[in-house]
Design an enzyme around this catalytic site. Structure first.
Site, PDB file in Angstrom:
ATOM      1  N   ILE A   1      47.790  16.372  74.909  1.00  0.00           N
ATOM      2  CA  ILE A   1      47.264  15.092  74.585  1.00  0.00           C
ATOM      3  C   ILE A   1      47.776  14.508  73.369  1.00  0.00           C
ATOM      4  O   ILE A   1      47.871  13.464  73.221  1.00  0.00           O
ATOM      5  CB  ILE A   1      45.463  15.533  74.466  1.00  0.00           C
ATOM      6  CG1 ILE A   1      45.065  15.689  76.006  1.00  0.00           C
ATOM      7  CG2 ILE A   1      44.974  14.334  73.692  1.00  0.00           C
ATOM      8  CD1 ILE A   1      43.694  16.526  75.851  1.00  0.00           C
ATOM      9  N   ASP A   2      48.131  15.521  72.309  1.00  0.00           N
ATOM     10  CA  ASP A   2      48.625  14.861  71.029  1.00  0.00           C
ATOM     11  C   ASP A   2      49.904  14.293  71.266  1.00  0.00           C
ATOM     12  O   ASP A   2      50.339  13.232  70.784  1.00  0.00           O
ATOM     13  CB  ASP A   2      48.972  16.147  70.270  1.00  0.00           C
ATOM     14  CG  ASP A   2      48.565  15.795  68.689  1.00  0.00           C
ATOM     15  OD1 ASP A   2      48.469  14.551  68.550  1.00  0.00           O
ATOM     16  OD2 ASP A   2      48.788  16.638  67.880  1.00  0.00           O
TER      17      ASP A   2
END
Length: 663
Positions: A403-404
């Site tokens: 996600i990052d």
């Protein structure tokens, strides 16, 4: 330690790039300071451009600790594939990392670590160093004084058990039948974070097989009492979680004796399938070294010979984790970070004024677009109806996009005028949709999975090596919120829930905890720019508390730093020697809060200018990246370059301005 260059040059002309930058004239009461900052920014641009690979990516060394090197040698010893040159080069690196007191630490300037010291000692024994050698005597004496092998982590004792230096009966049990637990049962394999999951599945095979190779020497000198290498320890009270899980482990040891053979064989076959199905195209597993070494051992125990294509590809992938130093030493990276490094470098160069259509940025965007993950992975276990999209951290890791990285890649792509607009918009739309769908129930985001928050895995006696779950964190949530704001979704219900969660997570002192970077400086440097991008004014109480905290922990030299001890002791929050990356994180927060002209910002910028090296780079021996808080620390060698450049760029040009908000 000076960063090494991982890429070749020739794709860009640094001189032309610097000349093509558009610098906006700024009226400033201290023109000399502003001009010095502009000069430092230009030199940093040239240096960063010189590090770009001809294919468009950047990758700095990812430095961790010597357990990677020790376990690489132990793996080769176990498989019978040691070669003299590899052993010599690895030993040269391990020897060079030993401290004067005989120990090895897990981060620069940190205390001696027992498990790291034992593993490094064994590696040097494999390389021919003798127990009578002065550096070995110092190490062994220190180990004995702190409880000997018996006090090391489980992973260390597993490696020793492979050679009979520790008894398998004295290790926590990890049955392969664990794979058969449905996902709604506590302690099913998907209750573990992806990095732990990839490691635990092969270790269930190793635990069941309990192999022992002939030991090339004894390790009596590392026991407090060689006649009783494992001193008895009383069980914790059965009324607490520790006592409950200790008794569960005893029950699993008993189960081993009565496990139905057919069920055990079926579990082994399931584990082998699980492992093979998750091998990446480059031969690695998850793009990280620990699952790779345990997967190779497990498959070898299940009958895969060294010439099997799966084994050959796996072993070849491990060689790509080796970094050769100028002195001939060989350092093993735990992982490689090209996607992360490339999106951060793109952001830094764009914010420093490089034109959006500059060839270096377009080539970087082209490479990132080709790295998009477009098939489901393990994340789909909890999000089965969510279409894929997003980016991983490494060259090859389609099972575990994160996600990052996805948020930061989108932020990078928005800064580039790529000629194929349709392709770019499609990739961004898929990444935004995937990130929105990976939001956890509490409104925040973890790194790899949604709602990976069970507290049970961390309580297992086996899991003493660091964080094994992936709960939402402030830094990842902040990056997603910032990305969604740039995408015109600041008022989207999911974004607002993320903002609400972030505000609730602010520490009383005004900082935010940093899960993937050290620590409160990183969390705060992530949260403040995200909140202001989402519309919070610089006068908001949360922003003012953050600014006050950053000003209160600024070092006398004008920089910021934070020691990893802050993960264990909050009194260390914001305390430590000044580093380029942590100074930049603090500056990014201050600039986002409207403090560009404050004394604190001016002093921080001056520190970056004064500490820049003549070639436009910065030196940063301190570890400012986090794998597991306190337990596994990282020195990203490109952090020292990309974050200071981003801060200088925003100081000169202001916060980045994007096109009109998209629906």
């Amino acid at each position: 330690m000076t960063a090494t260059t991982d890429g070749s040059t020739g794709a860009v002309d640094p001189g032309a790039a610097a000349a093509s930058m558009t610098i906006t004239a700024v009226t400033d009461p201290v023109p000399d300071a502003r001009e010095e900052a502009r000069g430092a920014m230009g030199r940093a641009v040239e240096h960063l451009l010189s590090l770009q690979d001809v294919q468009g990516w950047w990758k700095g060394d990812l430095e961790t600790n010597v357990t990677m090197d020790a376990e690489d040698l132990l793996l080769r010893q176990f498989l019978g594939i040691q070669d003299e040159e590899t052993v010599r080069a690895a030993a040269l690196f391990v020897r060079g990392e030993q401290r004067a007191d005989g120990t090895w630490a897990t981060f620069h300037g940190g205390p001696g670590d027992l498990s790291a010291t034992v593993e490094a000692y064994v590696a040097l024994r494999l390389a021919g160093d003798l127990p009578e050698d002065p550096h070995m005597r110092r190490a062994a004496a220190w180990v004995r004084a702190r409880g000997g092998i018996a006090a090391t982590r489980v992973f260390t004792r597993i490696w020793l058990a492979l050679f009979g230096w520790w008894k398998w009966d004295d290790l926590p049990e990890l049955p392969p039948e664990l794979l058969f637990l449905p996902k709604w049962v506590p302690l099913n394999i998907y209750d573990f974070g992806c990095w732990a999951r990839q490691t635990i599945v092969p270790l269930t095979v190793v635990s069941a097989k309990r192999p022992v190779r002939p030991a090339p020497f004894a390790l009596d000198e590392l026991h407090t009492d060689p006649r009783r290498p494992r001193p008895p320890a009383p069980l914790a009270p059965p009324t607490g979680w520790d006592g409950i899980f200790q008794r569960l482990d005893k029950a699993l040891h008993a189960y081993r004796r009565f496990a139905p053979p057919a069920l055990r064989r079926a579990a082994m076959r399931a584990a082998a399938r699980w492992i093979v199905e998750r091998q990446e195209n480059d031969g690695c597993w998850g793009g990280i070294q620990p699952p790779a070494v345990y997967s190779l051992i497990a498959l070898h125990l299940l009958g895969y010979d060294l010439q099997h294509p799966v084994m050959r590809a796996g072993l070849e992938s491990l060689d790509r984790f080796a970094v050769r130093r100028e002195d001939g030493a060989r350092m093993i990276e735990a992982c490689q970070s090209p996607v992360w490094d490339t999106c951060l470098a793109t952001i830094a160069l764009a914010d420093a004024g490089l034109p959006a259509d500059h060839p270096a940025l377009v080539k970087a965007a082209d490479w990132m677009l080709a790295e998009e993950v477009v098939r489901p992975g393990d994340w789909a276990v909890r999000r089965p109806d969510l279409p894929p999209g997003g980016w991983a951290f490494e060259f090859h890791n389609d099972n575990y996009p994160d996600i990052d990285d996805t948020a930061e890649v989108i932020l990078a792509l928005r800064r580039v005028a790529h000629p194929d607009r349709e392709r770019t918009e499609g990739a961004i739309a898929r990444g935004v949709r995937w990130n929105l769908g990976m939001q956890s129930k509490n409104g925040a985001w973890g790194a790899f999975d949604a709602d990976n928050t069970s507290s049970f895995p961390n309580r297992l006696p086996f899991c003493d090596f660091g964080e094994v779950i992936d709960p939402p964190s402030a830094d990842v949530t902040a990056h997603v919120v910032e990305m969604l704001a740039v995408e015109g979704k600041a008022h989207h219900p999911r974004t607002r829930r993320g903002i609400t969660w972030l505000l609730a997570e602010q520490e009383e002192c005004g900082a935010w905890f940093g899960r993937w970077g050290v620590n409160y400086v990183y969390g705060t440097g992530s949260a403040v720019p995200a909140l202001t991008a989402a519309g919070l004014p610089g006068t908001h109480p949360a922003i003012r508390r953050a600014v006050a905290w950053l000003e209160s922990v600024q070092n006398d030299d004008g920089g910021w730093g934070e020691d990893l001890r802050s993960y264990k002791d909050k009194s260390w929050a914001g305390r430590g020697a000044s580093t380029p990356s942590q100074t930049a994180w603090a500056l990014l927060a201050l600039i986002a809060a409207g403090e560009s002209d404050s004394k604190a910002t001016e002093r921080g910028i001056a520190w970056l200018v004064e500490t820049q090296l003549p070639d436009g780079s910065w030196d940063e021996p301190y570890f400012t990246g986090t794998g597991f808080p306190w337990d596994f620390s990282i020195n990203y060698h490109l952090y020292r370059q990309v974050f200071p450049l981003t801060a200088l760029g925003r100081y000169i040009h202001g916060e980045p301005v994007f096109p009109a908000a998209r629906p």
